[in-house]
Design a protein around this motif. Structure first.
Motif, PDB file in Angstrom:
ATOM      1  N   GLY B  21       0.814  -1.208   0.000  1.00 37.90           N
ATOM      2  CA  GLY B  21       0.000   0.000   0.000  1.00 37.90           C
ATOM      3  C   GLY B  21       0.847   1.257   0.000  1.00 37.90           C
ATOM      4  O   GLY B  21       0.555   2.225  -0.705  1.00 37.90           O
ATOM      5  N   GLY B  22       1.933   1.249   0.787  1.00 37.97           N
ATOM      6  CA  GLY B  22       2.830   2.392   0.813  1.00 37.97           C
ATOM      7  C   GLY B  22       3.474   2.635  -0.543  1.00 37.97           C
ATOM      8  O   GLY B  22       3.562   3.774  -1.014  1.00 37.97           O
ATOM      9  N   LEU B  23       3.900   1.553  -1.177  1.00 31.50           N
ATOM     10  CA  LEU B  23       4.488   1.688  -2.518  1.00 31.50           C
ATOM     11  C   LEU B  23       3.455   2.191  -3.512  1.00 31.50           C
ATOM     12  O   LEU B  23       3.753   3.016  -4.378  1.00 31.50           O
ATOM     13  N   ALA B  24       2.227   1.684  -3.369  1.00 32.98           N
ATOM     14  CA  ALA B  24       1.178   2.058  -4.320  1.00 32.98           C
ATOM     15  C   ALA B  24       0.837   3.540  -4.219  1.00 32.98           C
ATOM     16  O   ALA B  24       0.621   4.201  -5.238  1.00 32.98           O
ATOM     17  N   GLY B  46      -6.358   1.130  -6.843  1.00 32.76           N
ATOM     18  CA  GLY B  46      -6.923  -0.165  -6.469  1.00 32.76           C
ATOM     19  C   GLY B  46      -6.061  -0.896  -5.470  1.00 32.76           C
ATOM     20  O   GLY B  46      -6.557  -1.447  -4.463  1.00 32.76           O
ATOM     21  N   ILE B  47      -4.763  -0.881  -5.703  1.00 36.03           N
ATOM     22  CA  ILE B  47      -3.850  -1.549  -4.766  1.00 36.03           C
ATOM     23  C   ILE B  47      -3.892  -0.863  -3.410  1.00 36.03           C
ATOM     24  O   ILE B  47      -3.895  -1.514  -2.356  1.00 36.03           O
ATOM     25  N   THR B  48      -3.934   0.459  -3.418  1.00 37.13           N
ATOM     26  CA  THR B  48      -3.990   1.206  -2.160  1.00 37.13           C
ATOM     27  C   THR B  48      -5.256   0.864  -1.378  1.00 37.13           C
ATOM     28  O   THR B  48      -5.213   0.611  -0.169  1.00 37.13           O
ATOM     29  N   MET B 114      -5.402  12.428  -0.452  1.00 39.10           N
ATOM     30  CA  MET B 114      -4.264  11.574  -0.794  1.00 39.10           C
ATOM     31  C   MET B 114      -3.110  11.799   0.178  1.00 39.10           C
ATOM     32  O   MET B 114      -2.402  10.861   0.547  1.00 39.10           O
ATOM     33  N   LEU B 115      -2.926  13.066   0.591  1.00 38.54           N
ATOM     34  CA  LEU B 115      -1.873  13.353   1.570  1.00 38.54           C
ATOM     35  C   LEU B 115      -2.148  12.631   2.887  1.00 38.54           C
ATOM     36  O   LEU B 115      -1.228  12.154   3.546  1.00 38.54           O
ATOM     37  N   ALA B 116      -3.435  12.572   3.263  1.00 43.55           N
ATOM     38  CA  ALA B 116      -3.797  11.878   4.509  1.00 43.55           C
ATOM     39  C   ALA B 116      -3.474  10.392   4.409  1.00 43.55           C
ATOM     40  O   ALA B 116      -2.945   9.797   5.356  1.00 43.55           O
ATOM     41  N   ILE B 117      -3.782   9.787   3.261  1.00 44.30           N
ATOM     42  CA  ILE B 117      -3.472   8.366   3.078  1.00 44.30           C
ATOM     43  C   ILE B 117      -1.954   8.155   3.072  1.00 44.30           C
ATOM     44  O   ILE B 117      -1.434   7.204   3.660  1.00 44.30           O
ATOM     45  N   TYR B 121       0.408   5.845   5.766  1.00 44.35           N
ATOM     46  CA  TYR B 121       1.435   4.837   5.494  1.00 44.35           C
ATOM     47  C   TYR B 121       2.794   5.256   6.054  1.00 44.35           C
ATOM     48  O   TYR B 121       3.552   4.411   6.546  1.00 44.35           O
ATOM     49  N   VAL B 122       3.097   6.538   5.974  1.00 44.08           N
ATOM     50  CA  VAL B 122       4.365   7.004   6.544  1.00 44.08           C
ATOM     51  C   VAL B 122       4.368   6.798   8.055  1.00 44.08           C
ATOM     52  O   VAL B 122       5.340   6.281   8.620  1.00 44.08           O
ATOM     53  N   GLY B 123       3.270   7.165   8.713  1.00 41.81           N
ATOM     54  CA  GLY B 123       3.179   6.994  10.166  1.00 41.81           C
ATOM     55  C   GLY B 123       3.308   5.543  10.576  1.00 41.81           C
ATOM     56  O   GLY B 123       4.011   5.194  11.538  1.00 41.81           O
ATOM     57  N   LEU B 124       2.643   4.653   9.841  1.00 46.49           N
ATOM     58  CA  LEU B 124       2.721   3.221  10.140  1.00 46.49           C
ATOM     59  C   LEU B 124       4.150   2.722   9.994  1.00 46.49           C
ATOM     60  O   LEU B 124       4.669   1.998  10.863  1.00 46.49           O
ATOM     61  N   HIS B 125       4.807   3.105   8.900  1.00 45.54           N
ATOM     62  CA  HIS B 125       6.161   2.605   8.660  1.00 45.54           C
ATOM     63  C   HIS B 125       7.188   3.209   9.610  1.00 45.54           C
ATOM     64  O   HIS B 125       8.153   2.539   9.985  1.00 45.54           O
ATOM     65  N   VAL B 126       6.999   4.449   9.986  1.00 51.06           N
ATOM     66  CA  VAL B 126       7.910   5.046  10.966  1.00 51.06           C
ATOM     67  C   VAL B 126       7.822   4.285  12.282  1.00 51.06           C
ATOM     68  O   VAL B 126       8.834   3.938  12.904  1.00 51.06           O
TER      69      VAL B 126
END
Lengths: 65, 133
Positions: B21-24, B46-48, B114-117, B121-126
């Protein structure tokens, strides 16, 4: 929070996956707890303590003496 | 018929969904800037969305994955709150320089989502990276 989880696990020759299965959590959770990057919730801390038959304070150290 | 999925499988699915999802979402933003064909942009969306659905389904696997989910949601909420306040400011500023022939209000609203999404993903990965050895 520091803990002796890795040591206790090694004494029983359990892998992280083994410990995770016994605690009903993911292996990622066990790794995060062992490295001190994630503090377990109270119910999970109690399950850990019961699994190793030790008090919680003997496993986890909050650094306050 | 309920299919029982092992704890580890669910955790692996959660992390795989987070990574894909992060890559997408990055691919979506790159594709918009590079004017990719519509089907390519659609695939990234769709992937996101599929990733977000999987993350919702598997977030309650255990408390650690739930903490990753919460970190992402918190980051996304902060961006939404900031966008709510600053999107009109940005739109007005942009209109000043671009002229009202190209009003940016709608674009700002779409961009905020889109910035929120992306922030999710950034918050999750951090949080994930900080929790690893």
């Amino acid at each position: 929070m520091n803990n002796r989880l890795r040591v206790l696990r090694a004494e029983r020759q359990w892998s992280q996956a083994d410990l995770a299965a016994r605690l009903d959590v993911s292996r990622q959770a066990v790794n995060a707890i062992e490295t001190g990057k994630h503090d377990p919730s109270l119910p999970l801390a109690f399950r850990i303590a019961r699994l190793f038959a030790m008090p919680i304070e003997a496993i986890f150290d909050d650094g306050i003496s | 018929m309920m299919i029982k999925i092992s704890q580890d499988r669910r955790a692996t699915s959660f992390m795989a969904s987070a990574h894909f999802g992060g890559l997408a979402i990055f691919a979506y933003l790159a594709g918009r800037m590079a004017n990719w064909p519509d089907f390519a942009i659609g695939m990234t969306i769709g992937i996101t969305l599929a990733s977000l659905l999987a993350l919702i389904l598997f977030s309650r696997t255990d408390e650690y994955l739930l903490s990753l989910w919460h970190a992402g949601v918190s980051a996304g909420f902060i961006v939404v709150a900031l966008a709510f306040v600053y999107a009109p400011v940005f739109a007005g500023w942009s209109d000043t320089f671009l002229g009202t022939a190209n009003p940016t209000q709608a674009a700002a609203a779409q961009f905020a989502g889109m910035l929120a999404i992306l922030a999710f993903y950034v918050g999750l990965h951090v949080r994930w990276l900080r929790s690893r050895a």
